[in-house]
Scaffold this motif. Structure first.
Motif, short mmCIF file in Angstrom:
data_model
loop_
_atom_site.label_atom_id
_atom_site.label_comp_id
_atom_site.label_asym_id
_atom_site.label_seq_id
_atom_site.Cartn_x
_atom_site.Cartn_y
_atom_site.Cartn_z
N SER A 1 0.86 -1.18 0.00
CA SER A 1 0.00 0.00 0.00
C SER A 1 0.90 1.23 0.00
N ALA A 2 0.33 2.36 -0.34
CA ALA A 2 1.10 3.61 -0.33
C ALA A 2 1.66 3.89 1.06
N ASP A 59 2.41 1.65 3.51
CA ASP A 59 3.52 0.74 3.80
C ASP A 59 4.75 1.08 2.97
N HIS A 60 4.53 1.45 1.73
CA HIS A 60 5.65 1.86 0.87
C HIS A 60 6.34 3.08 1.47
N SER A 61 5.55 4.03 1.91
CA SER A 61 6.09 5.25 2.50
C SER A 61 6.88 4.95 3.77
N ARG A 62 6.43 4.00 4.52
CA ARG A 62 7.07 3.66 5.79
C ARG A 62 8.31 2.78 5.61
N HIS A 63 8.27 1.84 4.68
CA HIS A 63 9.33 0.84 4.60
C HIS A 63 10.27 0.97 3.40
N ILE A 64 9.78 1.42 2.27
CA ILE A 64 10.59 1.45 1.05
C ILE A 64 11.14 2.85 0.76
N ALA A 65 10.30 3.86 0.83
CA ALA A 65 10.73 5.22 0.50
C ALA A 65 11.95 5.69 1.30
N PRO A 66 12.05 5.39 2.60
CA PRO A 66 13.25 5.85 3.32
C PRO A 66 14.56 5.30 2.76
N ALA A 67 14.50 4.15 2.13
CA ALA A 67 15.71 3.60 1.51
C ALA A 67 15.95 4.19 0.13
N LEU A 68 14.89 4.59 -0.56
CA LEU A 68 15.02 5.11 -1.93
C LEU A 68 15.36 6.59 -1.98
N VAL A 71 8.51 5.79 -8.03
CA VAL A 71 7.58 6.82 -7.53
C VAL A 71 6.11 6.40 -7.55
N MET A 72 5.80 5.20 -8.02
CA MET A 72 4.40 4.84 -8.20
C MET A 72 3.58 4.91 -6.91
N HIS A 73 4.17 4.63 -5.77
CA HIS A 73 3.43 4.69 -4.51
C HIS A 73 3.68 5.98 -3.73
N MET A 74 4.55 6.81 -4.23
CA MET A 74 4.88 8.05 -3.51
C MET A 74 3.77 9.07 -3.69
N ASP A 75 3.49 9.79 -2.62
CA ASP A 75 2.46 10.82 -2.72
C ASP A 75 3.03 12.06 -3.39
N GLU A 76 2.14 12.97 -3.73
CA GLU A 76 2.53 14.17 -4.46
C GLU A 76 3.54 15.02 -3.68
N ALA A 77 3.34 15.13 -2.38
CA ALA A 77 4.24 15.94 -1.57
C ALA A 77 5.66 15.38 -1.61
N THR A 78 5.80 14.08 -1.50
CA THR A 78 7.13 13.46 -1.53
C THR A 78 7.78 13.67 -2.89
#
Length: 132
Positions: free
Chosen positions: A29-30, A32-41, A64-71
């Motif tokens: 989910s967006a 979970d992606h934000s919490r677990h994947i984005a910090p590494a990317l 970027v597919m799960h990243m929100d607009e602000a990120t």
């Protein structure tokens, strides 16, 4: 630590980890992606290494597919925008293609001001075909 690595070691780590992070992140989910994947990317976008940048640009749609607009606007767009100033033509072209993946998430200022200005400056690089 990662800062003690030689550039070629960093490239090897990114080469091995980026595809895995993208694959792991796809079904998330967006949130979970934000919490677990984005910090590494996200730190990868600020690395000044052409090989890392190329890998990110080649997978930007997955990244970027799960990243929100602000990120995307606050942490991804500006570092990617610097790719237009690279002396390597392939990176400028990949940067241009990556903007297609980001466009629907960009805010008005980034899309209609910063991106348009960056594209106008690229006109000479891409042979004068752009009409802005």
């Amino acid at each position: 630590s990662g800062q003690d690595r030689r550039p070629e070691e960093t490239r090897e780590v990114v080469s091995g980890v980026l595809p895995l992070l993208c694959d792991i992140g796809k079904p998330l989910s967006a949130e979970d992606h934000s919490r677990h994947i984005a910090p590494a990317l996200l730190p990868l976008f600020t690395m000044n290494d052409r090989a890392v940048r190329m890998q990110l640009l080649q997978r930007v749609d997955e990244v970027v597919m799960h990243m929100d607009e602000a990120t995307v606007n606050d942490k991804v767009f500006e570092p990617l925008l610097t790719g237009f100033g690279d002396t390597a033509k392939v990176l400028r072209e990949l940067t241009l293609k990556s903007m297609l993946c980001l466009a629907d998430k960009l805010n008005e200022r980034n899309l209609n001001d910063k991106l348009v200005r960056a594209l106008a400056r690229q006109d000479e690089w891409f042979g004068g075909w752009m009409i802005v």
